[in-house]
Design a protein around this motif. Structure first.
Motif, PDB file in Angstrom:
ATOM      1  N   ASN A  86       0.819  -1.207   0.000  1.00 38.14           N
ATOM      2  CA  ASN A  86       0.000   0.000   0.000  1.00 38.14           C
ATOM      3  C   ASN A  86       0.856   1.261   0.000  1.00 38.14           C
ATOM      4  O   ASN A  86       0.462   2.287  -0.561  1.00 38.14           O
ATOM      5  CB  ASN A  86      -0.942  -0.004   1.202  1.00 38.14           C
ATOM      6  N   ARG A  90       0.312   4.247  -2.672  1.00 45.07           N
ATOM      7  CA  ARG A  90       0.127   5.639  -2.228  1.00 45.07           C
ATOM      8  C   ARG A  90       1.240   6.539  -2.769  1.00 45.07           C
ATOM      9  O   ARG A  90       0.987   7.690  -3.144  1.00 45.07           O
ATOM     10  CB  ARG A  90       0.080   5.695  -0.702  1.00 45.07           C
ATOM     11  N   ASP A 141      -5.793  -6.650  -4.018  1.00 48.88           N
ATOM     12  CA  ASP A 141      -5.310  -5.607  -3.128  1.00 48.88           C
ATOM     13  C   ASP A 141      -4.422  -4.663  -3.919  1.00 48.88           C
ATOM     14  O   ASP A 141      -4.441  -4.668  -5.147  1.00 48.88           O
ATOM     15  CB  ASP A 141      -4.621  -6.196  -1.889  1.00 48.88           C
ATOM     16  N   ALA A 146     -10.160  -0.218  -6.632  1.00 47.67           N
ATOM     17  CA  ALA A 146     -10.489   1.155  -7.030  1.00 47.67           C
ATOM     18  C   ALA A 146      -9.977   1.473  -8.424  1.00 47.67           C
ATOM     19  O   ALA A 146     -10.721   1.999  -9.263  1.00 47.67           O
ATOM     20  CB  ALA A 146      -9.908   2.150  -6.017  1.00 47.67           C
ATOM     21  N   ASP A 220     -11.627   7.649  -3.559  1.00 52.50           N
ATOM     22  CA  ASP A 220     -11.938   6.583  -2.600  1.00 52.50           C
ATOM     23  C   ASP A 220     -10.749   5.648  -2.372  1.00 52.50           C
ATOM     24  O   ASP A 220     -10.894   4.621  -1.718  1.00 52.50           O
ATOM     25  CB  ASP A 220     -13.140   5.782  -3.138  1.00 52.50           C
ATOM     26  N   ASP A 222      -7.944   5.631  -0.546  1.00 54.14           N
ATOM     27  CA  ASP A 222      -7.554   5.306   0.822  1.00 54.14           C
ATOM     28  C   ASP A 222      -8.566   4.366   1.466  1.00 54.14           C
ATOM     29  O   ASP A 222      -8.189   3.410   2.158  1.00 54.14           O
ATOM     30  CB  ASP A 222      -7.403   6.569   1.669  1.00 54.14           C
ATOM     31  N   ASP A 223      -9.845   4.634   1.253  1.00 53.48           N
ATOM     32  CA  ASP A 223     -10.873   3.740   1.796  1.00 53.48           C
ATOM     33  C   ASP A 223     -10.773   2.355   1.163  1.00 53.48           C
ATOM     34  O   ASP A 223     -10.953   1.335   1.839  1.00 53.48           O
ATOM     35  CB  ASP A 223     -12.268   4.316   1.564  1.00 53.48           C
ATOM     36  N   ALA A 224     -10.496   2.316  -0.146  1.00 49.31           N
ATOM     37  CA  ALA A 224     -10.358   1.020  -0.830  1.00 49.31           C
ATOM     38  C   ALA A 224      -9.184   0.233  -0.270  1.00 49.31           C
ATOM     39  O   ALA A 224      -9.292  -0.981  -0.030  1.00 49.31           O
ATOM     40  CB  ALA A 224     -10.187   1.236  -2.336  1.00 49.31           C
ATOM     41  N   GLY A 226      -7.990   0.460   2.680  1.00 51.28           N
ATOM     42  CA  GLY A 226      -8.392   0.006   4.007  1.00 51.28           C
ATOM     43  C   GLY A 226      -9.310  -1.198   3.950  1.00 51.28           C
ATOM     44  O   GLY A 226      -9.146  -2.168   4.717  1.00 51.28           O
ATOM     45  N   ARG A 227     -10.277  -1.159   3.041  1.00 52.80           N
ATOM     46  CA  ARG A 227     -11.188  -2.308   2.893  1.00 52.80           C
ATOM     47  C   ARG A 227     -10.429  -3.552   2.440  1.00 52.80           C
ATOM     48  O   ARG A 227     -10.690  -4.660   2.924  1.00 52.80           O
ATOM     49  CB  ARG A 227     -12.301  -1.971   1.892  1.00 52.80           C
ATOM     50  N   GLU A 228      -9.516  -3.364   1.500  1.00 43.82           N
ATOM     51  CA  GLU A 228      -8.720  -4.499   1.029  1.00 43.82           C
ATOM     52  C   GLU A 228      -7.889  -5.090   2.167  1.00 43.82           C
ATOM     53  O   GLU A 228      -7.774  -6.312   2.290  1.00 43.82           O
ATOM     54  CB  GLU A 228      -7.809  -4.057  -0.113  1.00 43.82           C
ATOM     55  N   ARG A 229      -7.325  -4.232   2.992  1.00 43.70           N
ATOM     56  CA  ARG A 229      -6.491  -4.723   4.095  1.00 43.70           C
ATOM     57  C   ARG A 229      -7.316  -5.545   5.075  1.00 43.70           C
ATOM     58  O   ARG A 229      -6.891  -6.630   5.521  1.00 43.70           O
ATOM     59  CB  ARG A 229      -5.840  -3.543   4.813  1.00 43.70           C
TER      60      ARG A 229
END
Length: 259
Positions: A86, A90, A141, A146, A220, A222-224, A226-229
């Protein structure tokens, strides 16, 4: 370091995943170094373009699972590994300078995720894009939930993620997953022309354009991630993943039970 080759030529920083014998399968050390170099690139005023590619016949086959027992592979794909991947994603999106992925052969798993997080993707005719995660009982991931949907829409993203079907270079270009498709034998010329144009272009405008387009299409992200993690961490504890990794190692079809 072993696994990443770093070259600077004037205004161009080239980062090459350099483990051709494993189709450039990513180790944790490689992910860490990629993230570091990408983060540092924006602090180097002489750098105007970053080029990311793989050595030999592939871009990257994804996370390195070779030679590991299933429990070792699950540990190597755990929270720390996800966080490193990640960081790469990023860093690519936050990078002020344009980043060009050059894809020959397979870009699979997190290798595919990394390629698709770049700003421009130049595909050779041999390129194949594969979200192979479901083959070992995992979910995509590296932000792929996204970036792929933003590029090709929900239906094609679901097809890639659920069926783990490779997408050819031509199909990827026609679908809008990649920005450029090089003609046979013309990959290096195509890349050179793109990179030279970017290197001589307006860096402030490029940075502002990247931020605006990414905010509009990947707001989205960062949210993606997080959801993947969360999802991946839970899946890594499942019997299905242990079976999927064992089947991958043994080169046989997996027998998933839903446990």
């Amino acid at each position: 370091m072993e696994g990443i080759r770093i070259d600077t030529d004037g205004r161009v920083l080239s980062l090459t995943m350099d483990r051709p014998g494993t189709l450039n399968a990513l180790t944790e050390a490689m992910s860490e170094r990629l993230a570091e170099e990408l983060a540092a690139a924006s602090t180097r005023p002489e750098i105007r373009v970053v080029v990311l590619r793989g050595a030999g016949a592939a871009f990257s086959s994804g996370a390195d699972l070779s030679g590991q027992e299933p429990h070792e592979s699950r540990e190597s794909l755990g929270d720390t590994s996800l966080d490193r991947a990640n960081r790469v994603i990023r860093a690519l999106v936050a990078l002020d300078e344009p980043c060009v992925a050059v894809v020959e052969g397979v870009a699979a798993g997190v290798g595919c995720s990394i390629a698709l997080a770049c700003d421009l993707v130049v595909a050779a005719p041999s390129a194949r894009f594969l979200l192979a995660f479901s083959r070992i009982g995992l979910m995509p991931d590296g932000g792929a939930t996204a970036t792929v949907a933003a590029s090709v829409g929900r239906a094609r993203a679901m097809r890639m993620a659920l069926l783990a079907e490779p997408m050819s270079a031509r199909t990827a270009y026609d679908a809008g997953l990649v920005s450029h498709l090089a003609e046979e034998g013309e990959l290096e010329r195509t890349v050179r022309e793109i990179v030279e144009r970017l290197a001589s272009g307006p860096p402030l405008a490029y940075a502002a354009t990247k931020r605006a387009v990414n905010d509009a299409t990947l707001g989205d992200l960062d949210d993606a991630l997080g959801r993947e993690r969360v999802g991946q961490t839970a899946l890594l504890r499942s019997r299905d993943v242990a079976e999927g990794i064992a089947a991958f190692r043994d080169k046989r079809p997996a027998r998933f039970t839903g446990g």
